[in-house]
Design a protein around this motif. Structure first.
Motif, mmCIF file in Angstrom:
data_model
loop_
_atom_site.group_PDB
_atom_site.id
_atom_site.type_symbol
_atom_site.label_atom_id
_atom_site.label_comp_id
_atom_site.label_asym_id
_atom_site.label_seq_id
_atom_site.Cartn_x
_atom_site.Cartn_y
_atom_site.Cartn_z
ATOM 1 N N TYR A 401 -14.587 -3.274 16.329
ATOM 2 C CA TYR A 401 -15.040 -4.609 15.942
ATOM 3 C C TYR A 401 -15.078 -5.533 17.158
ATOM 4 O O TYR A 401 -14.351 -5.336 18.134
ATOM 5 C CB TYR A 401 -14.106 -5.215 14.886
ATOM 6 C CG TYR A 401 -14.174 -4.537 13.550
ATOM 7 C CD1 TYR A 401 -15.010 -5.010 12.545
ATOM 8 C CD2 TYR A 401 -13.403 -3.400 13.293
ATOM 9 C CE1 TYR A 401 -15.076 -4.378 11.312
ATOM 10 C CE2 TYR A 401 -13.465 -2.755 12.067
ATOM 11 C CZ TYR A 401 -14.299 -3.255 11.076
ATOM 12 O OH TYR A 401 -14.377 -2.624 9.876
ATOM 13 N N THR A 402 -15.927 -6.528 17.091
ATOM 14 C CA THR A 402 -15.953 -7.567 18.115
ATOM 15 C C THR A 402 -14.808 -8.536 17.853
ATOM 16 O O THR A 402 -14.062 -8.402 16.877
ATOM 17 C CB THR A 402 -17.287 -8.320 18.088
ATOM 18 O OG1 THR A 402 -17.415 -9.006 16.827
ATOM 19 C CG2 THR A 402 -18.464 -7.367 18.261
ATOM 20 N N ARG A 403 -14.669 -9.519 18.703
ATOM 21 C CA ARG A 403 -13.623 -10.524 18.506
ATOM 22 C C ARG A 403 -13.856 -11.334 17.240
ATOM 23 O O ARG A 403 -12.935 -11.920 16.679
ATOM 24 C CB ARG A 403 -13.566 -11.464 19.711
ATOM 25 C CG ARG A 403 -13.117 -10.783 21.005
ATOM 26 C CD ARG A 403 -13.106 -11.751 22.170
ATOM 27 N NE ARG A 403 -12.676 -11.096 23.398
ATOM 28 C CZ ARG A 403 -12.601 -11.694 24.577
ATOM 29 N NH1 ARG A 403 -12.945 -12.971 24.685
ATOM 30 N NH2 ARG A 403 -12.204 -11.029 25.647
ATOM 31 N N HIS A 464 -9.243 1.163 1.289
ATOM 32 C CA HIS A 464 -9.654 1.758 2.568
ATOM 33 C C HIS A 464 -10.182 0.684 3.520
ATOM 34 O O HIS A 464 -9.798 0.628 4.691
ATOM 35 C CB HIS A 464 -10.733 2.817 2.339
ATOM 36 C CG HIS A 464 -11.301 3.362 3.615
ATOM 37 N ND1 HIS A 464 -10.637 4.284 4.390
ATOM 38 C CD2 HIS A 464 -12.455 3.078 4.272
ATOM 39 C CE1 HIS A 464 -11.354 4.556 5.458
ATOM 40 N NE2 HIS A 464 -12.469 3.845 5.415
ATOM 41 N N VAL A 465 -11.071 -0.176 3.027
ATOM 42 C CA VAL A 465 -11.613 -1.240 3.874
ATOM 43 C C VAL A 465 -10.507 -2.211 4.263
ATOM 44 O O VAL A 465 -10.484 -2.739 5.382
ATOM 45 C CB VAL A 465 -12.764 -1.977 3.157
ATOM 46 C CG1 VAL A 465 -13.300 -3.116 4.028
ATOM 47 C CG2 VAL A 465 -13.875 -1.007 2.813
ATOM 48 N N VAL A 469 -9.569 -3.478 8.071
ATOM 49 C CA VAL A 469 -9.493 -4.888 8.462
ATOM 50 C C VAL A 469 -8.126 -5.216 9.041
ATOM 51 O O VAL A 469 -8.008 -5.916 10.056
ATOM 52 C CB VAL A 469 -9.814 -5.792 7.253
ATOM 53 C CG1 VAL A 469 -9.520 -7.258 7.565
ATOM 54 C CG2 VAL A 469 -11.273 -5.627 6.845
ATOM 55 N N GLN A 470 -7.060 -4.702 8.416
ATOM 56 C CA GLN A 470 -5.705 -4.989 8.895
ATOM 57 C C GLN A 470 -5.435 -4.373 10.264
ATOM 58 O O GLN A 470 -4.709 -4.930 11.077
ATOM 59 C CB GLN A 470 -4.685 -4.488 7.877
ATOM 60 C CG GLN A 470 -4.660 -5.326 6.594
ATOM 61 C CD GLN A 470 -3.708 -4.762 5.558
ATOM 62 O OE1 GLN A 470 -3.396 -3.573 5.574
ATOM 63 N NE2 GLN A 470 -3.254 -5.603 4.632
ATOM 64 N N LYS A 471 -6.042 -3.216 10.544
ATOM 65 C CA LYS A 471 -5.870 -2.586 11.859
ATOM 66 C C LYS A 471 -6.460 -3.448 12.961
ATOM 67 O O LYS A 471 -5.963 -3.475 14.090
ATOM 68 C CB LYS A 471 -6.525 -1.210 11.875
ATOM 69 C CG LYS A 471 -5.757 -0.153 11.118
ATOM 70 C CD LYS A 471 -6.489 1.185 11.196
ATOM 71 C CE LYS A 471 -5.735 2.251 10.422
ATOM 72 N NZ LYS A 471 -6.459 3.548 10.443
ATOM 73 N N GLN A 472 -7.553 -4.142 12.643
ATOM 74 C CA GLN A 472 -8.232 -4.951 13.653
ATOM 75 C C GLN A 472 -7.598 -6.319 13.837
ATOM 76 O O GLN A 472 -7.898 -7.033 14.795
ATOM 77 C CB GLN A 472 -9.713 -5.141 13.268
ATOM 78 C CG GLN A 472 -10.498 -3.850 13.203
ATOM 79 C CD GLN A 472 -10.544 -3.141 14.528
ATOM 80 O OE1 GLN A 472 -10.653 -3.780 15.561
ATOM 81 N NE2 GLN A 472 -10.444 -1.824 14.518
ATOM 82 N N GLU A 481 -8.553 -14.908 3.832
ATOM 83 C CA GLU A 481 -9.143 -14.379 5.058
ATOM 84 C C GLU A 481 -9.412 -12.879 4.939
ATOM 85 O O GLU A 481 -10.437 -12.374 5.423
ATOM 86 C CB GLU A 481 -8.219 -14.657 6.243
ATOM 87 C CG GLU A 481 -8.104 -16.122 6.614
ATOM 88 C CD GLU A 481 -7.106 -16.361 7.734
ATOM 89 O OE1 GLU A 481 -7.387 -17.194 8.596
ATOM 90 O OE2 GLU A 481 -6.057 -15.689 7.736
ATOM 91 N N ILE A 482 -8.500 -12.173 4.284
ATOM 92 C CA ILE A 482 -8.686 -10.724 4.120
ATOM 93 C C ILE A 482 -9.900 -10.444 3.246
ATOM 94 O O ILE A 482 -10.756 -9.603 3.580
ATOM 95 C CB ILE A 482 -7.422 -10.090 3.517
ATOM 96 C CG1 ILE A 482 -6.268 -10.150 4.533
ATOM 97 C CG2 ILE A 482 -7.687 -8.657 3.071
ATOM 98 C CD1 ILE A 482 -4.946 -9.658 3.984
ATOM 99 N N ASP A 483 -10.006 -11.141 2.118
ATOM 100 C CA ASP A 483 -11.150 -10.928 1.228
ATOM 101 C C ASP A 483 -12.460 -11.312 1.901
ATOM 102 O O ASP A 483 -13.492 -10.654 1.691
ATOM 103 C CB ASP A 483 -10.972 -11.740 -0.055
ATOM 104 C CG ASP A 483 -9.897 -11.144 -0.959
ATOM 105 O OD1 ASP A 483 -9.516 -9.979 -0.718
ATOM 106 O OD2 ASP A 483 -9.449 -11.833 -1.890
#
Length: 560
Positions: A401-403, A464-465, A469-472, A481-483
């Motif tokens: 992912y980008t910043r 899974h998604v 997201v949490q890894k990034q 923010e997560i949703d």
């Protein structure tokens, strides 16, 4: 192997040349684009992170000797090792193979000296470092050794000189000067002074210039033919002032007076080392081939003594690849039993005798990854489903992912091997995989599943998604923010039905439980609209698809 490095300012011009040649083929890299325009944009985006670099373009041409050849896979392996050793392990790059010249197989590497964090790959002593790496690659892949110019008694012609010679069928001035000087020393052993040398060369149209210091002592020498002056050291080590003096005195080694004899012995060693299993056998084969050789024990260790033009010299004088230690290592590899990797590749038609076992293993792993990705893609209808299918067969797919948390690329891991999708081929990059999934038609209608099966799929998809997201994320995030990040991911990579995965958000489930289903659907609609607004302009190419997803969700909402 020969490597020619160039540092430049303009990615556009370099890429236009490299990709514009007839027969040019893009065979690897870690970039998404495939045209000079697309690649220039990607390079410039990273280059702008360090405006102080005046020459961000790294252009390197790697060439094989006549008669040698590599597959695209082998070239990718060689280029990867070369770039890593040169410090480009975290840089953008592309590999282009040229086929416009006969008997001169080569590739071009175009890389960005600026890394993603803004740091720059140093170019300090890069020519020396490159030559060291090339010698190691020659040994690993059993290529014809080509000593660097500063170690060669007779400098090899440049690429431009070779091209000119092919067009005009006339040797370059450099080669003609070398031949004239060597021929003069070989035919007339009575030349013992500079004056005699200058007079004899003048008869052949060559003028000799000497550079003297303030005490009238000679410091350097150069030779001029047809108006072209070349320093003696540029012709090769055997033509420098020191070596010319030794040749005049008759003390220069026989190898320097007859470079062709040393070349013949090197070629014979390269051939025999693949056919024998020990140093004594190698000595025996050399003697049978007309080259006297013997093993001798010195206080420093064992040495292989070989006759070169009537004089015994240590094999290490032919180059470090011909020392006893290097030859022993090559003999060990040649007598190793054929590995299971080589056997399997032979069955698949991929075996290349000139490639090492490590390279063959890499080729096999790449082939297996492609097969698993292709198989998973046939039963997947979106990127999250593809990642889940790959996980079931032991392949971990990770999206970069980008910043701004926008998808930028994809990589695949199997065991201890991790490789960018684009290195497996352009069709395995993130962009091309997404397009392949969009074009794919489901073989079994999703409506044939019962409600429990569908809910289970969308729940697994959400989690899974969520993990992706949490890894990034480098900081804790709120549920909003997560949703939002998950919604953006689905708009960019998923299909219309994937939106249902958001129903399993803890926040939306709480709204549905406390305020009813209608309020939960309104919240979900607002979340999708906000996610679409936050997409960067660079995702404008996907805007039509995003609008389609939004409209399909709206139509389902109205039907309810």
């Amino acid at each position: 192997m020969i490597g020619k490095q160039i540092k430049g300012r303009d990615f556009s011009g370099c890429l236009a040349y490299v990709l514009g040649k007839p027969g040019a083929k893009l065979i690897g890299g870690n970039m998404e684009g495939t045209t000079p325009q697309e690649l220039t944009i990607e390079f410039e985006q990273i280059r702008q992170r360090n405006e102080r670099v005046q020459r961000p373009v790294y252009h390197c041409a790697l060439s094989l000797s006549p008669g040698e050849s590599f597959t695209d896979e082998a070239w990718r392996d060689v280029a990867g090792k070369y770039l890593k050793a040169m410090g480009f392990s975290r840089n953008q790059y592309v590999l282009v193979r040229h086929t416009d010249t006969e008997n001169h197989e080569h590739i071009h590497i175009v890389a960005n000296r600026v890394q993603r964090n803004g740091e720059v790959v140093t170019d300090s002593w890069d020519f020396r470092r490159s030559e060291t790496i090339l010698r190691q690659l020659e040994q690993e892949y059993a290529l014809t050794p080509i000593p660097p110019s500063w170690e060669s008694d007779r400098a090899s012609p440049t690429r431009r000189e070779l091209e000119k010679e092919r067009k005009t069928t006339k040797p370059s001035v450099r080669q003609r000067l070398q031949n004239l000087i060597d021929g003069l020393f070989d035919s007339d052993r009575t030349i013992t002074s500079f004056d005699q040398l200058m007079a004899r060369l003048a008869e052949g149209g060559v003028s000799v210039r000497v550079r003297r210091d303030q005490h009238a002592q000679i410091q350097g020498i150069s030779f001029e033919l047809e108006g072209v002056a070349i320093a003696g050291s540029k012709l090769g080590r055997a033509y420098s002032l020191t070596q010319i003096e030794q040749r005049l005195l008759g003390t220069a080694s026989s190898e320097r007076r007859s470079p062709s004899d040393a070349v013949r012995v090197r070629k014979l060693l390269n051939q025999q080392v693949e056919q024998v299993q020990s140093l004594p056998e190698l000595v025996k084969q050399l003697n049978q081939s007309g080259v006297e050789a013997t093993l001798r024990l010195f206080p420093q260790g064992q040495r292989l003594m070989i006759e070169v033009n009537g004089k015994f010299v240590s094999s290490s004088r032919l180059g470090h690849l011909y020392s006893v230690k290097a030859l022993s290592a090559r003999l060990t590899r040649s007598r190793s039993p054929k590995s299971s990797v080589q056997s399997q590749l032979t069955q698949e038609g991929l075996h290349q005798p000139s490639v090492s076992t490590e390279a063959l293993r890499t080729i096999l792993i790449h082939q297996q990854l492609r097969q698993k990705i292709d198989s998973a893609q046939q039963v997947s209808h979106s990127l999250p489903e593809l990642i889940e299918q790959l996980a079931q067969v032991g392949v971990q797919a990770k999206i970069r992912y980008t910043r701004q948390q926008q998808p930028q690329g994809i990589s695949f891991s199997s065991g201890e091997v991790t490789i960018a999708g684009s290195r497996l081929g352009s069709s395995y990059s993130l962009q091309q995989l997404t397009l392949r999934l969009e074009r794919a038609q489901p073989t079994v209608p999703i409506l044939s599943m019962n409600g429990d099966e569908l809910e289970s799929i969308y729940e697994r998809l959400y989690h899974h998604v969520l993990q992706q997201v949490q890894k990034q994320s480098k900081r804790p995030r709120s549920q909003d923010e997560i949703d939002l990040a998950i919604a953006q991911y689905i708009l960019l990579n998923g299909k219309a039905t994937d939106i249902k995965a958001l129903v399993h958000s803890p926040q939306i489930e709480e709204i549905r439980r406390t305020s009813g289903r209608k309020e939960a659907e309104i919240h979900l609609q607002q979340l999708l609209q906000k996610a679409a607004e936050f997409l960067e302009p660079s995702q404008s190419v996907r805007s039509a698809r995003t609008q389609k997803l939004m409209s399909q969700f709206s139509s389902r909402d109205q039907e309810r």
